[in-house]
Design a protein around this motif. Structure first.
Motif, short mmCIF file in Angstrom:
data_model
loop_
_atom_site.label_atom_id
_atom_site.label_comp_id
_atom_site.label_asym_id
_atom_site.label_seq_id
_atom_site.Cartn_x
_atom_site.Cartn_y
_atom_site.Cartn_z
N ASP A 260 34.82 18.70 3.16
CA ASP A 260 35.44 19.92 2.66
C ASP A 260 36.22 19.69 1.38
O ASP A 260 36.05 20.40 0.40
CB ASP A 260 36.37 20.50 3.72
N SER A 261 37.10 18.70 1.36
CA SER A 261 37.97 18.49 0.21
C SER A 261 38.71 17.16 0.40
O SER A 261 38.62 16.53 1.45
CB SER A 261 38.99 19.64 0.09
N LEU A 273 37.50 17.42 6.68
CA LEU A 273 36.14 17.65 7.16
C LEU A 273 36.06 18.97 7.91
O LEU A 273 37.08 19.56 8.28
CB LEU A 273 35.70 16.51 8.08
N ARG A 274 34.85 19.42 8.16
CA ARG A 274 34.63 20.62 8.95
C ARG A 274 34.59 20.32 10.45
O ARG A 274 35.02 21.13 11.26
CB ARG A 274 33.34 21.31 8.50
N ALA A 349 26.11 23.66 4.11
CA ALA A 349 27.12 24.70 4.00
C ALA A 349 27.40 24.99 2.54
O ALA A 349 26.98 24.26 1.66
CB ALA A 349 28.42 24.26 4.69
N ARG A 350 28.09 26.09 2.31
CA ARG A 350 28.54 26.33 0.95
C ARG A 350 29.96 25.77 0.82
O ARG A 350 30.68 25.63 1.80
CB ARG A 350 28.53 27.81 0.61
N ALA A 351 30.35 25.43 -0.40
CA ALA A 351 31.67 24.84 -0.62
C ALA A 351 32.76 25.83 -0.26
O ALA A 351 32.59 27.04 -0.34
CB ALA A 351 31.80 24.43 -2.09
N ALA A 352 33.91 25.28 0.14
CA ALA A 352 35.04 26.14 0.51
C ALA A 352 35.61 26.82 -0.72
O ALA A 352 35.55 26.31 -1.82
CB ALA A 352 36.12 25.29 1.16
#
Length: 352
Positions: A260-261, A273-274, A349-352
């Motif tokens: 995630d970042s 993380l997700r 996934a798409r980015a946050a």
């Protein structure tokens, strides 16, 4: 010579009062520093040319920040490529197709707003999902029709401010065959990633079907740069080279499958993380990447105190490590491994 620290205290107090009178409360300390720097330039006796460069750059950056602000929560991909590419060329159609594929997955497409590949990308994404950062040139004086349709463009005088905005907001990059400008942008991306001056992001070099443009570049890198010892053998591994539209779109979105970042807290690196990895998966990451650490191990962890103070992504699981900052260019390898864990989400996934 003076510097901004030499701004008289009474002037600093006047600046703070001016900021308060303007009704500014959020980040007032940084606004004060910005104004103090301007006063400092006057104290320094900066030349008129230097002041014109400074004011133009700040004006352009403000305009760009305002353009991007309404779309802060939407992932973006920047597409670089030649302004000379014609609509009848296969690489033009491939660019439009990858932009369309990413727009269909909820991404916005950012380009230099000019003709050629930039127009192909905007056409593929459509005017509602396109943003432009154009450069004022004698032969390229207005954005292409797709970008102009919704006036989602900011025009820059300087290439350095334009390049900043083309990179700063994006969660992925697609480079399509082009000239000096395209190669400059691509190599700057690689430099930022290699040196850790930018967060890891996916970089795709997309060619037309059966094209050889990027293959030639890869040979040069392998033979001259790696062979000459001026870059590390795995420095180019972060890049996906493909002539497949589907593979290009997948590489951009799959980079954000589980990762995630990140955030640095002192010497500790936090990866958000997700999905939380299992004990066995964390042990595997340590076995695979322990050589990248300055000390200790990769560990699951609660949000660190500075993250809690900033309410920074507190709902996400974390991995914390003391990464050797000289090896920060290899961080993309850890991210790819995290995305490949069995506990990762089942699809890109798409980015946050």
């Amino acid at each position: 010579m003076h510097d901004s620290a030499a701004v008289p205290p009474e002037v600093t107090d006047d600046l703070r009062r001016l900021i308060a009178d303007a009704g500014i409360t959020h980040n007032a300390d940084l606004i004060a520093r910005t104004l103090a720097t301007g006063v400092g330039l006057g104290i320094d006796g900066a030349s008129r040319l230097d002041l014109k460069i400074t004011t133009s750059a700040l004006t352009e950056m403000r305009a760009a920040f305002r353009l991007f602000a309404p779309y802060a929560g939407i992932p973006k991909v920047t597409i670089f490529g030649s302004a000379r590419t014609r609509p009848d060329q296969e690489v033009y159609r491939a660019t439009a197709a990858v932009a369309r594929a990413l727009a269909d997955r909820g991404w916005m497409v950012v380009t230099g707003a000019g003709p050629g590949i930039m127009q192909a990308a905007a056409e593929g994404a459509g005017p509602q999902q396109s943003l432009g950062v154009s450069i004022r040139l004698p032969f390229e004086d207005k954005p292409n029709a797709v970008i102009a349709e919704n006036a989602r463009n900011v025009a820059m005088k300087y290439f350095f401010t334009r390049k900043l905005m083309l990179v700063k907001e994006s969660h992925g990059f697609v480079c399509v065959p082009g000239g000096f400008g395209t190669l400059d942008e691509m190599f700057e991306l690689l430099t930022l990633q290699q040196t850790g001056k930018a967060d890891p992001t996916p970089i795709v070099l997309l060619d037309e079907p059966n094209g050889t443009f990027w293959q030639g570049l890869q040979r040069f890198i392998d033979e001259q740069l790696v062979g000459g010892g001026v870059i590390s053998p795995d420095d180019f591994d972060r890049v996906v080279v493909t002539d497949s539209v589907d593979a290009a779109a997948f590489a951009i979105t799959d980079f954000w499958r589980n990762y995630d970042s990140l955030r640095w807290v002192g010497d500790r690196l936090v990866l958000r993380l997700r999905v939380e990895p299992s004990d066995a998966e964390v042990a595997g990451l340590n076995e695979q990447f322990g050589f990248l650490l300055a000390s200790g191990r990769i560990e699951r962890h609660e949000p660190l105190r500075p993250e809690q103070d900033d309410h920074d992504r507190l709902d996400l699981p974390r991995l914390v490590m003391n990464l050797d900052q000289r090896r920060v260019g290899s961080l993309y390898r850890i991210i790819r491994a995290i995305n490949a864990l069995e506990s990762s989400p089942s699809g890109p996934a798409r980015a946050a």
